[in-house]
Write a protein that holds these residues in place. Structure first.
Motif, PDB file in Angstrom:
ATOM      1  N   GLY A  48       0.808  -1.216   0.000  1.00 14.59           N
ATOM      2  CA  GLY A  48       0.000   0.000   0.000  1.00 14.59           C
ATOM      3  C   GLY A  48       0.836   1.258   0.000  1.00 14.59           C
ATOM      4  O   GLY A  48       0.554   2.208  -0.729  1.00 14.59           O
ATOM      5  N   ILE A  49       1.903   1.255   0.811  1.00 13.79           N
ATOM      6  CA  ILE A  49       2.694   2.478   0.957  1.00 13.79           C
ATOM      7  C   ILE A  49       3.587   2.704  -0.267  1.00 13.79           C
ATOM      8  O   ILE A  49       3.944   3.830  -0.582  1.00 13.79           O
ATOM      9  N   LEU A  50       3.949   1.627  -0.976  1.00 17.96           N
ATOM     10  CA  LEU A  50       4.876   1.760  -2.111  1.00 17.96           C
ATOM     11  C   LEU A  50       4.216   1.643  -3.481  1.00 17.96           C
ATOM     12  O   LEU A  50       4.674   2.272  -4.440  1.00 17.96           O
ATOM     13  N   GLY A  51       3.157   0.831  -3.597  1.00 23.19           N
ATOM     14  CA  GLY A  51       2.587   0.554  -4.914  1.00 23.19           C
ATOM     15  C   GLY A  51       2.098   1.789  -5.659  1.00 23.19           C
ATOM     16  O   GLY A  51       2.581   2.071  -6.762  1.00 23.19           O
ATOM     17  N   PRO A  52       1.151   2.554  -5.057  1.00 25.14           N
ATOM     18  CA  PRO A  52       0.659   3.730  -5.790  1.00 25.14           C
ATOM     19  C   PRO A  52       1.764   4.753  -6.103  1.00 25.14           C
ATOM     20  O   PRO A  52       1.855   5.207  -7.251  1.00 25.14           O
ATOM     21  N   PRO A  53       2.652   5.095  -5.146  1.00 24.97           N
ATOM     22  CA  PRO A  53       3.725   6.040  -5.497  1.00 24.97           C
ATOM     23  C   PRO A  53       4.648   5.509  -6.605  1.00 24.97           C
ATOM     24  O   PRO A  53       5.126   6.284  -7.430  1.00 24.97           O
ATOM     25  N   PHE A  54       4.849   4.189  -6.629  1.00 27.09           N
ATOM     26  CA  PHE A  54       5.688   3.589  -7.677  1.00 27.09           C
ATOM     27  C   PHE A  54       5.094   3.885  -9.048  1.00 27.09           C
ATOM     28  O   PHE A  54       5.799   4.316  -9.969  1.00 27.09           O
ATOM     29  N   LEU A  55       3.763   3.699  -9.181  1.00 27.31           N
ATOM     30  CA  LEU A  55       3.121   3.944 -10.480  1.00 27.31           C
ATOM     31  C   LEU A  55       3.122   5.442 -10.806  1.00 27.31           C
ATOM     32  O   LEU A  55       3.337   5.825 -11.951  1.00 27.31           O
ATOM     33  N   VAL A  56       2.894   6.279  -9.789  1.00 21.74           N
ATOM     34  CA  VAL A  56       2.867   7.721 -10.033  1.00 21.74           C
ATOM     35  C   VAL A  56       4.234   8.219 -10.485  1.00 21.74           C
ATOM     36  O   VAL A  56       4.356   9.016 -11.419  1.00 21.74           O
ATOM     37  N   ILE A  57       5.296   7.736  -9.848  1.00 16.68           N
ATOM     38  CA  ILE A  57       6.632   8.242 -10.172  1.00 16.68           C
ATOM     39  C   ILE A  57       7.031   7.818 -11.588  1.00 16.68           C
ATOM     40  O   ILE A  57       7.647   8.589 -12.332  1.00 16.68           O
ATOM     41  N   LEU A  58       6.616   6.608 -12.008  1.00 13.86           N
ATOM     42  CA  LEU A  58       6.902   6.201 -13.387  1.00 13.86           C
ATOM     43  C   LEU A  58       6.106   7.064 -14.369  1.00 13.86           C
ATOM     44  O   LEU A  58       6.614   7.446 -15.432  1.00 13.86           O
ATOM     45  N   GLY A  59       4.860   7.382 -14.001  1.00 15.57           N
ATOM     46  CA  GLY A  59       4.048   8.257 -14.850  1.00 15.57           C
ATOM     47  C   GLY A  59       4.695   9.618 -15.012  1.00 15.57           C
ATOM     48  O   GLY A  59       4.770  10.165 -16.119  1.00 15.57           O
ATOM     49  N   LEU A  60       5.196  10.171 -13.905  1.00 20.16           N
ATOM     50  CA  LEU A  60       5.858  11.475 -13.958  1.00 20.16           C
ATOM     51  C   LEU A  60       7.114  11.397 -14.823  1.00 20.16           C
ATOM     52  O   LEU A  60       7.412  12.331 -15.577  1.00 20.16           O
ATOM     53  N   ALA A  61       7.856  10.282 -14.717  1.00 16.35           N
ATOM     54  CA  ALA A  61       9.067  10.139 -15.524  1.00 16.35           C
ATOM     55  C   ALA A  61       8.713  10.060 -17.008  1.00 16.35           C
ATOM     56  O   ALA A  61       9.427  10.612 -17.861  1.00 16.35           O
ATOM     57  N   LEU A  62       7.588   9.386 -17.323  1.00 12.30           N
ATOM     58  CA  LEU A  62       7.145   9.326 -18.717  1.00 12.30           C
ATOM     59  C   LEU A  62       6.796  10.723 -19.225  1.00 12.30           C
ATOM     60  O   LEU A  62       7.172  11.098 -20.330  1.00 12.30           O
ATOM     61  N   LEU A  63       6.075  11.477 -18.401  1.00  9.67           N
ATOM     62  CA  LEU A  63       5.731  12.852 -18.785  1.00  9.67           C
ATOM     63  C   LEU A  63       7.002  13.661 -18.995  1.00  9.67           C
ATOM     64  O   LEU A  63       7.101  14.448 -19.935  1.00  9.67           O
ATOM     65  N   HIS A  64       7.975  13.438 -18.112  1.00 11.66           N
ATOM     66  CA  HIS A  64       9.228  14.181 -18.238  1.00 11.66           C
ATOM     67  C   HIS A  64       9.964  13.787 -19.507  1.00 11.66           C
ATOM     68  O   HIS A  64      10.511  14.620 -20.214  1.00 11.66           O
ATOM     69  N   ALA A  65       9.948  12.473 -19.824  1.00 16.89           N
ATOM     70  CA  ALA A  65      10.625  12.017 -21.042  1.00 16.89           C
ATOM     71  C   ALA A  65       9.963  12.635 -22.271  1.00 16.89           C
ATOM     72  O   ALA A  65      10.619  12.942 -23.257  1.00 16.89           O
TER      73      ALA A  65
END
Lengths: 180, 184
Positions: free
Chosen positions: B88-105
Protein backbone atom coordinates in the motif's frame (compact mmCIF):
# COMPACT_ATOMS: atom_id res chain seq x y z
CA UNK A 1 21.20 -8.20 -22.72
CA UNK A 2 18.34 -6.93 -20.53
CA UNK A 3 18.88 -9.84 -18.13
CA UNK A 4 22.43 -8.65 -17.48
CA UNK A 5 21.05 -5.23 -16.69
CA UNK A 6 18.44 -6.65 -14.30
CA UNK A 7 21.10 -8.66 -12.49
CA UNK A 8 23.32 -5.58 -12.32
CA UNK A 9 20.40 -3.61 -10.82
CA UNK A 10 19.94 -6.24 -8.11
CA UNK A 11 23.66 -6.21 -7.37
CA UNK A 12 23.64 -2.42 -7.02
CA UNK A 13 20.41 -1.93 -5.05
CA UNK A 14 20.20 -4.98 -2.77
CA UNK A 15 23.42 -4.08 -0.88
CA UNK A 16 22.36 -0.41 -0.77
CA UNK A 17 19.12 -1.58 0.84
CA UNK A 18 21.00 -2.82 3.87
CA UNK A 19 22.95 0.39 4.41
CA UNK A 20 20.17 2.89 3.66
CA UNK A 21 20.06 4.26 7.20
CA UNK A 22 17.38 6.90 7.45
CA UNK A 23 16.19 6.06 3.95
CA UNK A 24 17.03 7.72 0.66
CA UNK A 25 19.31 10.61 1.60
CA UNK A 26 22.00 8.33 3.00
CA UNK A 27 22.35 6.33 -0.23
CA UNK A 28 21.93 9.02 -2.92
CA UNK A 29 25.69 9.51 -3.09
CA UNK A 30 26.42 5.83 -3.74
CA UNK A 31 23.38 5.42 -6.02
CA UNK A 32 24.60 8.28 -8.20
CA UNK A 33 28.16 6.88 -8.23
CA UNK A 34 26.98 3.41 -9.27
CA UNK A 35 24.34 4.48 -11.81
CA UNK A 36 26.29 7.31 -13.46
CA UNK A 37 29.99 6.65 -12.93
CA UNK A 38 30.24 2.86 -12.63
CA UNK A 39 27.45 1.60 -14.93
CA UNK A 40 26.72 4.63 -17.12
CA UNK A 41 22.95 3.95 -17.09
CA UNK A 42 22.30 7.69 -17.19
CA UNK A 43 24.08 11.04 -17.17
CA UNK A 44 24.71 13.27 -14.18
CA UNK A 45 22.10 15.75 -15.45
CA UNK A 46 19.40 13.13 -15.87
CA UNK A 47 20.13 11.81 -12.37
CA UNK A 48 19.46 15.31 -11.03
CA UNK A 49 16.27 15.51 -13.13
CA UNK A 50 15.13 12.13 -11.76
CA UNK A 51 15.90 13.34 -8.26
CA UNK A 52 13.60 16.32 -8.83
CA UNK A 53 10.86 14.00 -10.15
CA UNK A 54 11.22 11.71 -7.15
CA UNK A 55 10.87 14.68 -4.78
CA UNK A 56 7.79 15.94 -6.60
CA UNK A 57 6.15 12.48 -6.45
CA UNK A 58 4.54 10.83 -3.43
CA UNK A 59 6.40 8.03 -1.66
CA UNK A 60 9.83 7.78 -0.09
CA UNK A 61 12.69 9.66 -1.76
CA UNK A 62 14.51 6.37 -2.28
CA UNK A 63 11.89 5.48 -4.93
CA UNK A 64 14.32 7.25 -7.26
CA UNK A 65 15.73 3.70 -7.48
CA UNK A 66 12.69 2.79 -9.59
CA UNK A 67 13.53 5.61 -11.99
CA UNK A 68 17.17 4.54 -12.22
CA UNK A 69 15.93 0.99 -12.96
CA UNK A 70 13.57 2.42 -15.57
CA UNK A 71 16.45 4.22 -17.29
CA UNK A 72 18.58 1.06 -17.19
CA UNK A 73 16.01 -1.56 -18.28
CA UNK A 74 12.46 -0.20 -18.70
CA UNK A 75 9.48 -1.28 -16.59
CA UNK A 76 11.08 -4.58 -15.56
CA UNK A 77 14.13 -2.59 -14.47
CA UNK A 78 11.97 -0.26 -12.37
CA UNK A 79 10.26 -3.19 -10.66
CA UNK A 80 13.50 -5.10 -10.07
CA UNK A 81 15.28 -2.02 -8.70
CA UNK A 82 12.40 -1.23 -6.31
CA UNK A 83 12.14 -4.82 -5.04
CA UNK A 84 15.94 -5.06 -4.69
CA UNK A 85 16.02 -1.79 -2.75
CA UNK A 86 13.12 -2.51 -0.36
CA UNK A 87 13.04 -6.28 0.16
CA UNK A 88 16.35 -6.85 2.06
CA UNK A 89 15.80 -3.97 4.49
CA UNK A 90 12.18 -5.07 4.96
CA UNK A 91 13.23 -8.59 5.94
CA UNK A 92 15.75 -7.16 8.43
CA UNK A 93 13.08 -4.92 9.90
CA UNK A 94 10.55 -7.75 10.25
CA UNK A 95 13.13 -10.04 11.86
CA UNK A 96 14.16 -7.28 14.25
CA UNK A 97 10.52 -6.42 14.93
CA UNK A 98 10.10 -9.76 16.70
CA UNK A 99 13.41 -9.57 18.59
CA UNK A 100 13.10 -5.87 19.42
CA UNK A 101 9.76 -6.20 21.15
CA UNK A 102 11.22 -8.59 23.70
CA UNK A 103 14.12 -6.21 24.38
CA UNK A 104 12.01 -3.37 25.76
CA UNK A 105 13.86 -0.21 26.75
CA UNK A 106 17.19 -2.00 27.36
CA UNK A 107 20.65 -0.34 27.56
CA UNK A 108 21.85 -2.37 24.55
CA UNK A 109 19.05 -0.99 22.44
CA UNK A 110 19.80 2.59 23.42
CA UNK A 111 23.52 2.16 22.73
CA UNK A 112 22.89 0.83 19.23
CA UNK A 113 20.50 3.71 18.51
CA UNK A 114 23.05 6.28 19.72
CA UNK A 115 25.83 4.72 17.66
CA UNK A 116 23.83 4.69 14.43
CA UNK A 117 22.48 8.24 14.65
CA UNK A 118 25.72 10.18 13.87
CA UNK A 119 26.56 7.80 10.99
CA UNK A 120 23.17 8.57 9.47
CA UNK A 121 23.78 12.31 9.91
CA UNK A 122 27.15 12.09 8.11
CA UNK A 123 25.60 10.06 5.27
CA UNK A 124 22.74 12.53 4.82
CA UNK A 125 25.16 15.46 4.51
CA UNK A 126 27.31 13.46 2.08
CA UNK A 127 24.26 12.78 -0.10
CA UNK A 128 23.36 16.47 -0.19
CA UNK A 129 26.92 17.46 -1.13
CA UNK A 130 27.12 14.85 -3.89
CA UNK A 131 23.95 16.06 -5.57
CA UNK A 132 24.93 19.73 -5.18
CA UNK A 133 28.17 18.98 -7.00
CA UNK A 134 26.42 17.62 -10.10
CA UNK A 135 26.74 19.45 -13.38
CA UNK A 136 24.38 22.39 -13.89
CA UNK A 137 24.20 23.17 -10.18
CA UNK A 138 25.36 26.72 -9.48
CA UNK A 139 24.98 29.64 -7.13
CA UNK A 140 21.17 29.91 -7.51
CA UNK A 141 20.81 26.29 -6.39
CA UNK A 142 23.10 26.81 -3.38
CA UNK A 143 21.10 29.88 -2.40
CA UNK A 144 17.88 27.89 -2.85
CA UNK A 145 19.29 25.09 -0.68
CA UNK A 146 20.29 27.44 2.14
CA UNK A 147 17.10 29.50 1.96
CA UNK A 148 14.77 26.49 1.82
CA UNK A 149 16.65 24.75 4.64
CA UNK A 150 16.29 27.81 6.87
CA UNK A 151 12.59 27.98 6.00
CA UNK A 152 12.03 24.26 6.66
CA UNK A 153 13.94 24.44 9.98
CA UNK A 154 11.38 27.04 11.05
CA UNK A 155 8.62 24.50 10.45
CA UNK A 156 7.42 25.33 6.92
CA UNK A 157 5.58 22.60 5.01
CA UNK A 158 7.99 20.86 2.59
CA UNK A 159 5.25 21.00 -0.02
CA UNK A 160 4.91 24.74 0.24
CA UNK A 161 8.69 25.19 0.11
CA UNK A 162 9.04 23.09 -3.04
CA UNK A 163 6.12 24.81 -4.75
CA UNK A 164 7.67 28.19 -3.89
CA UNK A 165 11.04 27.08 -5.31
CA UNK A 166 9.36 25.90 -8.53
CA UNK A 167 7.43 29.18 -8.84
CA UNK A 168 10.54 31.29 -8.14
CA UNK A 169 12.59 29.40 -10.74
CA UNK A 170 9.82 29.60 -13.34
CA UNK A 171 9.55 33.36 -12.71
CA UNK A 172 13.31 33.95 -12.84
CA UNK A 173 13.55 31.89 -16.02
CA UNK A 174 10.76 33.88 -17.64
CA UNK A 175 12.44 37.20 -17.03
CA UNK A 176 15.73 35.72 -18.25
CA UNK A 177 17.56 35.92 -14.92
CA UNK A 178 18.58 32.23 -14.90
CA UNK A 179 19.08 29.47 -17.46
CA UNK A 180 20.16 30.12 -21.04
CA UNK B 1 -3.66 -4.15 30.18
CA UNK B 2 -5.64 -0.95 30.71
CA UNK B 3 -6.71 -0.79 27.08
CA UNK B 4 -9.61 -2.84 25.80
CA UNK B 5 -8.84 -5.28 23.00
CA UNK B 6 -8.05 -3.09 20.01
CA UNK B 7 -10.35 -3.53 17.01
CA UNK B 8 -8.92 -6.23 14.75
CA UNK B 9 -7.73 -4.74 11.48
CA UNK B 10 -8.76 -6.64 8.37
CA UNK B 11 -6.16 -7.21 5.67
CA UNK B 12 -8.27 -5.22 3.20
CA UNK B 13 -8.48 -2.29 5.61
CA UNK B 14 -4.70 -2.36 6.11
CA UNK B 15 -4.13 -2.21 2.35
CA UNK B 16 -6.68 0.60 1.92
CA UNK B 17 -5.31 2.73 4.77
CA UNK B 18 -1.68 2.42 3.67
CA UNK B 19 -2.47 3.00 -0.01
CA UNK B 20 -4.10 6.29 0.99
CA UNK B 21 -1.15 7.13 3.28
CA UNK B 22 1.30 6.32 0.49
CA UNK B 23 -0.28 8.89 -1.78
CA UNK B 24 -0.23 11.46 1.04
CA UNK B 25 3.48 11.03 1.73
CA UNK B 26 4.75 14.05 -0.16
CA UNK B 27 7.86 15.50 1.39
CA UNK B 28 7.98 13.48 4.59
CA UNK B 29 5.99 13.85 7.77
CA UNK B 30 4.45 10.42 7.23
CA UNK B 31 4.84 9.13 10.82
CA UNK B 32 2.49 11.93 11.84
CA UNK B 33 -0.10 10.82 9.31
CA UNK B 34 0.29 7.14 10.27
CA UNK B 35 -0.15 7.98 13.94
CA UNK B 36 -3.38 9.80 13.12
CA UNK B 37 -4.83 6.93 11.08
CA UNK B 38 -3.59 3.92 13.03
CA UNK B 39 -3.51 5.07 16.68
CA UNK B 40 -5.97 7.94 17.02
CA UNK B 41 -8.65 7.31 14.43
CA UNK B 42 -8.71 3.50 14.25
CA UNK B 43 -7.14 2.52 17.61
CA UNK B 44 -5.43 -0.42 15.96
CA UNK B 45 -2.43 -0.15 18.28
CA UNK B 46 -1.28 1.60 21.43
CA UNK B 47 0.82 4.75 21.52
CA UNK B 48 3.82 2.90 23.05
CA UNK B 49 3.75 0.14 20.48
CA UNK B 50 3.61 2.74 17.70
CA UNK B 51 6.53 4.76 19.14
CA UNK B 52 8.67 1.63 19.38
CA UNK B 53 8.03 1.14 15.67
CA UNK B 54 9.06 4.71 14.89
CA UNK B 55 12.40 4.20 16.67
CA UNK B 56 12.97 0.80 15.07
CA UNK B 57 12.17 2.09 11.57
CA UNK B 58 14.68 4.90 11.93
CA UNK B 59 17.52 2.87 13.36
CA UNK B 60 17.32 0.02 10.86
CA UNK B 61 18.16 0.40 7.16
CA UNK B 62 15.38 1.23 4.73
CA UNK B 63 13.04 4.18 4.16
CA UNK B 64 11.56 5.27 7.49
CA UNK B 65 8.01 5.40 6.15
CA UNK B 66 8.24 1.93 4.57
CA UNK B 67 9.79 0.49 7.73
CA UNK B 68 7.08 1.97 9.93
CA UNK B 69 4.36 0.63 7.61
CA UNK B 70 5.96 -2.84 7.73
CA UNK B 71 6.16 -2.70 11.52
CA UNK B 72 2.52 -1.67 11.91
CA UNK B 73 1.36 -4.31 9.43
CA UNK B 74 3.42 -6.95 11.22
CA UNK B 75 2.08 -6.01 14.64
CA UNK B 76 -1.51 -6.06 13.37
CA UNK B 77 -1.61 -9.15 11.17
CA UNK B 78 1.83 -10.76 10.96
CA UNK B 79 3.53 -11.38 7.62
CA UNK B 80 0.44 -10.84 5.41
CA UNK B 81 -0.29 -7.57 7.21
CA UNK B 82 3.29 -6.40 6.72
CA UNK B 83 3.26 -7.34 3.04
CA UNK B 84 -0.01 -5.48 2.38
CA UNK B 85 1.09 -2.40 4.33
CA UNK B 86 4.31 -2.26 2.28
CA UNK B 87 2.39 -2.80 -0.96
CA UNK B 88 0.00 0.00 0.00
CA UNK B 89 2.69 2.48 0.96
CA UNK B 90 4.88 1.76 -2.11
CA UNK B 91 2.59 0.55 -4.91
CA UNK B 92 0.66 3.73 -5.79
CA UNK B 93 3.72 6.04 -5.50
CA UNK B 94 5.69 3.59 -7.68
CA UNK B 95 3.12 3.94 -10.48
CA UNK B 96 2.87 7.72 -10.03
CA UNK B 97 6.63 8.24 -10.17
CA UNK B 98 6.90 6.20 -13.39
CA UNK B 99 4.05 8.26 -14.85
CA UNK B 100 5.86 11.48 -13.96
CA UNK B 101 9.07 10.14 -15.52
CA UNK B 102 7.15 9.33 -18.72
CA UNK B 103 5.73 12.85 -18.78
CA UNK B 104 9.23 14.18 -18.24
CA UNK B 105 10.63 12.02 -21.04
CA UNK B 106 7.91 13.36 -23.33
CA UNK B 107 7.87 17.01 -22.28
CA UNK B 108 11.31 17.21 -20.69
CA UNK B 109 12.60 19.37 -23.53
CA UNK B 110 10.20 22.19 -22.68
CA UNK B 111 12.42 25.28 -22.36
CA UNK B 112 13.07 26.14 -18.77
CA UNK B 113 11.85 22.76 -17.46
CA UNK B 114 15.37 21.60 -16.60
CA UNK B 115 16.04 24.89 -14.84
CA UNK B 116 12.84 24.67 -12.78
CA UNK B 117 13.48 21.00 -11.98
CA UNK B 118 16.95 22.01 -10.80
CA UNK B 119 15.38 24.46 -8.39
CA UNK B 120 12.87 21.87 -7.17
CA UNK B 121 15.75 19.43 -6.66
CA UNK B 122 17.62 21.98 -4.54
CA UNK B 123 14.49 22.50 -2.45
CA UNK B 124 14.14 18.71 -2.11
CA UNK B 125 17.74 18.53 -0.93
CA UNK B 126 16.92 21.21 1.64
CA UNK B 127 14.37 18.72 2.95
CA UNK B 128 17.11 16.09 3.36
CA UNK B 129 19.46 18.62 4.90
CA UNK B 130 16.77 19.58 7.41
CA UNK B 131 16.41 15.94 8.50
CA UNK B 132 20.22 15.78 8.98
CA UNK B 133 20.39 19.09 10.86
CA UNK B 134 17.52 18.13 13.18
CA UNK B 135 19.22 14.81 13.99
CA UNK B 136 22.58 16.60 14.48
CA UNK B 137 21.04 19.00 16.97
CA UNK B 138 20.10 16.04 19.15
CA UNK B 139 23.70 14.73 19.29
CA UNK B 140 25.38 15.12 22.68
CA UNK B 141 29.15 15.03 23.29
CA UNK B 142 32.13 15.19 20.95
CA UNK B 143 32.21 11.65 19.54
CA UNK B 144 28.92 11.79 17.56
CA UNK B 145 30.19 14.89 15.77
CA UNK B 146 33.50 13.15 15.03
CA UNK B 147 31.67 10.10 13.65
CA UNK B 148 29.37 12.28 11.54
CA UNK B 149 32.35 14.29 10.24
CA UNK B 150 34.41 11.21 9.35
CA UNK B 151 31.43 9.65 7.55
CA UNK B 152 30.69 12.89 5.68
CA UNK B 153 34.30 13.41 4.56
CA UNK B 154 34.82 9.78 3.52
CA UNK B 155 31.61 9.42 1.52
CA UNK B 156 30.77 13.00 0.52
CA UNK B 157 34.16 14.69 0.02
CA UNK B 158 36.55 11.81 -0.78
CA UNK B 159 33.77 9.84 -2.60
CA UNK B 160 34.83 6.51 -1.12
CA UNK B 161 32.35 3.66 -1.66
CA UNK B 162 29.81 3.85 1.14
CA UNK B 163 29.42 0.19 2.08
CA UNK B 164 33.05 -0.45 3.20
CA UNK B 165 33.00 2.92 4.96
CA UNK B 166 29.90 2.15 7.05
CA UNK B 167 31.15 -1.36 7.79
CA UNK B 168 34.07 0.31 9.58
CA UNK B 169 32.28 3.37 10.97
CA UNK B 170 29.13 1.72 12.41
CA UNK B 171 30.92 -0.75 14.75
CA UNK B 172 33.30 2.04 15.83
CA UNK B 173 30.38 4.38 16.49
CA UNK B 174 28.40 1.79 18.45
CA UNK B 175 31.57 1.08 20.50
CA UNK B 176 31.93 4.81 21.22
CA UNK B 177 28.27 4.98 22.19
CA UNK B 178 28.87 2.05 24.54
CA UNK B 179 31.83 3.79 26.18
CA UNK B 180 29.86 7.02 26.55
CA UNK B 181 26.67 5.28 27.73
CA UNK B 182 26.85 6.68 31.26
CA UNK B 183 27.63 10.22 30.17
CA UNK B 184 24.35 10.80 28.33
Amino acid sequence: MPLDRLIALVLVFAPLSLVSLGGGPSIFAEMQRQAVEVHGWLTDESFVALFAISRAAPGPGSLIAALVGWEAAGFAGALVAAVALYLPSSLVLLAAGLWWRRRGDSPVRRVIERGLAPVAVGLIFAGVLTLMRAEGVGLPEWLTLVGCTAWLMRGASPYLVMAAAAAAYAGLFRIGAIGA
Amino acid sequence: MADAMPPRASLGAILAVFAALGMASFGGGLPGWMHREVVRKRRWMTEENFLAGVALGQVLPGANSVNLALYIGQQLRGWPGAALAALGILGPPFLVILGLALLHARFGEVPGMAVVLGGVAAAGLANSLTVGLRAARRMRGLWPWAVAAVTFVAVGVLRLPMIPVVLVVIPASVALAWRARHAA
